[in-house]
Design a protein around this motif. Structure first.
Motif, PDB file in Angstrom:
ATOM      1  N   SER A 190      -5.748  -8.409  11.170  1.00 28.63           N
ATOM      2  CA  SER A 190      -6.764  -8.628  10.131  1.00 28.63           C
ATOM      3  C   SER A 190      -8.157  -8.686  10.736  1.00 28.63           C
ATOM      4  O   SER A 190      -9.093  -8.054  10.244  1.00 28.63           O
ATOM      5  N   VAL A 191      -8.291  -9.461  11.825  1.00 26.82           N
ATOM      6  CA  VAL A 191      -9.591  -9.596  12.492  1.00 26.82           C
ATOM      7  C   VAL A 191     -10.036  -8.264  13.069  1.00 26.82           C
ATOM      8  O   VAL A 191     -11.201  -7.867  12.941  1.00 26.82           O
ATOM      9  N   VAL A 192      -9.111  -7.528  13.691  1.00 27.69           N
ATOM     10  CA  VAL A 192      -9.442  -6.205  14.255  1.00 27.69           C
ATOM     11  C   VAL A 192      -9.904  -5.258  13.153  1.00 27.69           C
ATOM     12  O   VAL A 192     -10.897  -4.537  13.312  1.00 27.69           O
ATOM     13  N   LEU A 247     -16.566   5.402   1.140  1.00 28.60           N
ATOM     14  CA  LEU A 247     -15.221   5.124   1.651  1.00 28.60           C
ATOM     15  C   LEU A 247     -15.258   4.047   2.743  1.00 28.60           C
ATOM     16  O   LEU A 247     -14.363   3.198   2.809  1.00 28.60           O
ATOM     17  N   ALA A 248     -16.291   4.087   3.580  1.00 27.60           N
ATOM     18  CA  ALA A 248     -16.433   3.071   4.631  1.00 27.60           C
ATOM     19  C   ALA A 248     -16.630   1.684   4.017  1.00 27.60           C
ATOM     20  O   ALA A 248     -16.036   0.704   4.478  1.00 27.60           O
ATOM     21  N   VAL A 249     -17.443   1.608   2.967  1.00 26.15           N
ATOM     22  CA  VAL A 249     -17.685   0.321   2.296  1.00 26.15           C
ATOM     23  C   VAL A 249     -16.398  -0.172   1.627  1.00 26.15           C
ATOM     24  O   VAL A 249     -16.062  -1.364   1.696  1.00 26.15           O
ATOM     25  N   LEU A 250     -15.662   0.732   0.991  1.00 31.70           N
ATOM     26  CA  LEU A 250     -14.388   0.348   0.368  1.00 31.70           C
ATOM     27  C   LEU A 250     -13.379  -0.117   1.414  1.00 31.70           C
ATOM     28  O   LEU A 250     -12.645  -1.085   1.191  1.00 31.70           O
ATOM     29  N   ALA A 251     -13.331   0.571   2.557  1.00 29.33           N
ATOM     30  CA  ALA A 251     -12.431   0.154   3.640  1.00 29.33           C
ATOM     31  C   ALA A 251     -12.797  -1.248   4.123  1.00 29.33           C
ATOM     32  O   ALA A 251     -11.911  -2.074   4.377  1.00 29.33           O
ATOM     33  N   LEU A 252     -14.106  -1.532   4.225  1.00 36.31           N
ATOM     34  CA  LEU A 252     -14.547  -2.872   4.620  1.00 36.31           C
ATOM     35  C   LEU A 252     -14.125  -3.905   3.584  1.00 36.31           C
ATOM     36  O   LEU A 252     -13.610  -4.978   3.936  1.00 36.31           O
ATOM     37  N   LEU A 253     -14.304  -3.598   2.313  1.00 32.79           N
ATOM     38  CA  LEU A 253     -13.925  -4.522   1.245  1.00 32.79           C
ATOM     39  C   LEU A 253     -12.441  -4.863   1.320  1.00 32.79           C
ATOM     40  O   LEU A 253     -12.054  -6.035   1.280  1.00 32.79           O
ATOM     41  N   PHE A 254     -11.598  -3.835   1.471  1.00 32.03           N
ATOM     42  CA  PHE A 254     -10.156  -4.090   1.512  1.00 32.03           C
ATOM     43  C   PHE A 254      -9.724  -4.732   2.829  1.00 32.03           C
ATOM     44  O   PHE A 254      -8.737  -5.476   2.854  1.00 32.03           O
ATOM     45  N   ALA A 255     -10.460  -4.474   3.913  1.00 34.86           N
ATOM     46  CA  ALA A 255     -10.169  -5.175   5.170  1.00 34.86           C
ATOM     47  C   ALA A 255     -10.455  -6.667   5.015  1.00 34.86           C
ATOM     48  O   ALA A 255      -9.681  -7.505   5.481  1.00 34.86           O
ATOM     49  N   LEU A 256     -11.563  -6.998   4.343  1.00 35.97           N
ATOM     50  CA  LEU A 256     -11.891  -8.407   4.086  1.00 35.97           C
ATOM     51  C   LEU A 256     -10.847  -9.081   3.206  1.00 35.97           C
ATOM     52  O   LEU A 256     -10.568 -10.273   3.349  1.00 35.97           O
ATOM     53  N   ALA A 296     -14.151  -2.307  10.569  1.00 40.40           N
ATOM     54  CA  ALA A 296     -14.786  -1.882   9.311  1.00 40.40           C
ATOM     55  C   ALA A 296     -16.283  -2.204   9.309  1.00 40.40           C
ATOM     56  O   ALA A 296     -17.097  -1.383   8.863  1.00 40.40           O
ATOM     57  N   ILE A 297     -16.645  -3.379   9.816  1.00 45.25           N
ATOM     58  CA  ILE A 297     -18.065  -3.746   9.899  1.00 45.25           C
ATOM     59  C   ILE A 297     -18.795  -2.785  10.835  1.00 45.25           C
ATOM     60  O   ILE A 297     -19.867  -2.268  10.507  1.00 45.25           O
ATOM     61  N   LEU A 298     -18.205  -2.518  11.996  1.00 42.01           N
ATOM     62  CA  LEU A 298     -18.833  -1.611  12.961  1.00 42.01           C
ATOM     63  C   LEU A 298     -18.911  -0.180  12.429  1.00 42.01           C
ATOM     64  O   LEU A 298     -19.881   0.540  12.715  1.00 42.01           O
ATOM     65  N   LEU A 299     -17.920   0.221  11.649  1.00 40.84           N
ATOM     66  CA  LEU A 299     -17.971   1.546  11.020  1.00 40.84           C
ATOM     67  C   LEU A 299     -19.173   1.641  10.086  1.00 40.84           C
ATOM     68  O   LEU A 299     -19.918   2.626  10.125  1.00 40.84           O
ATOM     69  N   CYS A 300     -19.375   0.625   9.270  1.00 43.03           N
ATOM     70  CA  CYS A 300     -20.516   0.627   8.339  1.00 43.03           C
ATOM     71  C   CYS A 300     -21.845   0.588   9.094  1.00 43.03           C
ATOM     72  O   CYS A 300     -22.793   1.293   8.726  1.00 43.03           O
TER      73      CYS A 300
END
Length: 197
Positions: free
Chosen positions: A21-23, A112-121, A28-32
């Motif tokens: 989860s942390v990874v 898509l990057a923002v959505l990936a971050l949202l679902f990672a959170l 995701a944050i670094l991708l954004c």
């Protein structure tokens, strides 16, 4: 007697899912963040590195100057392509072009990057991995266009910069982290079932 297995289940849940989860969240944050890093860098002999040309707008009213294209992020390239498309729309002979397609590919990849971050959170493994994979696919497509016809093609004025590697790398890490999270959740579920029995 029943509270002990329940506390063990919660402990297993935390241990099994925490690291992936942390990874995933960090990736995701670094991708954004990578969308704001230099995606390409102008060669030394490029006009955009000339002191004389740096303050000139590429297209009138675009807000993109020559100096912006010296070390542009992918967001700056999106602004450039959007300005070019707007300019074409004003001309009599405007039609659909590659620049319009690249602009929308960049916009969709960012979404898509923002959505990936949202679902990672939210620690949702499947959508995190799928959005990251779709982002990676679009970034590879954009990169291919840049190499074939764009600013890093043969004889063009730019080379790849760190942001290009970061976007591809963090998207790939996020895909892997999403898969890892999915497997960890699956293991957690089966370990919890075993504890209950």
């Amino acid at each position: 007697m029943e509270s002990q297995p329940a506390s063990n289940i919660e402990k297993i849940k935390k241990q099994t899912v925490m690291v992936p989860s942390v990874v995933a969240i960090i990736a995701a944050i670094l991708l954004c963040v990578s969308y704001f890093l230099p995606f390409t860098v102008a060669k030394d002999d490029s006009i955009v590195t000339s002191q004389f040309a740096q303050s000139f707008e590429i297209y009138e009213g675009s807000g993109v100057t020559a100096s912006d294209l010296a070390n542009p992020s992918i967001i700056t390239w999106a602004r450039f392509y959007k300005a070019y498309c707007d300019r074409l729309e004003k001309s009599v002979t405007s039609d659909l072009n590659d620049y319009s397609a690249v602009f929308w590919l960049i916009v969709v990849s960012g979404a898509l990057a923002v959505l990936a971050l949202l679902f990672a959170l939210l620690r949702k493994a499947t959508p995190t991995a799928l959005f990251a994979l779709a982002n990676l696919g679009l970034m590879l497509l954009i990169s291919q266009y840049f190499e074939d016809y764009g600013p890093v093609s043969s004889g063009a004025a730019s080379n790849w910069a760190f942001g290009h590697v970061a976007l591809l790398g963090f998207a790939a890490v996020l895909v892997a982290a999403g898969i890892w999270l999915f497997i960890s959740k699956w293991r957690q579920k089966h370990l919890a079932l075993g504890q209950q029995q």
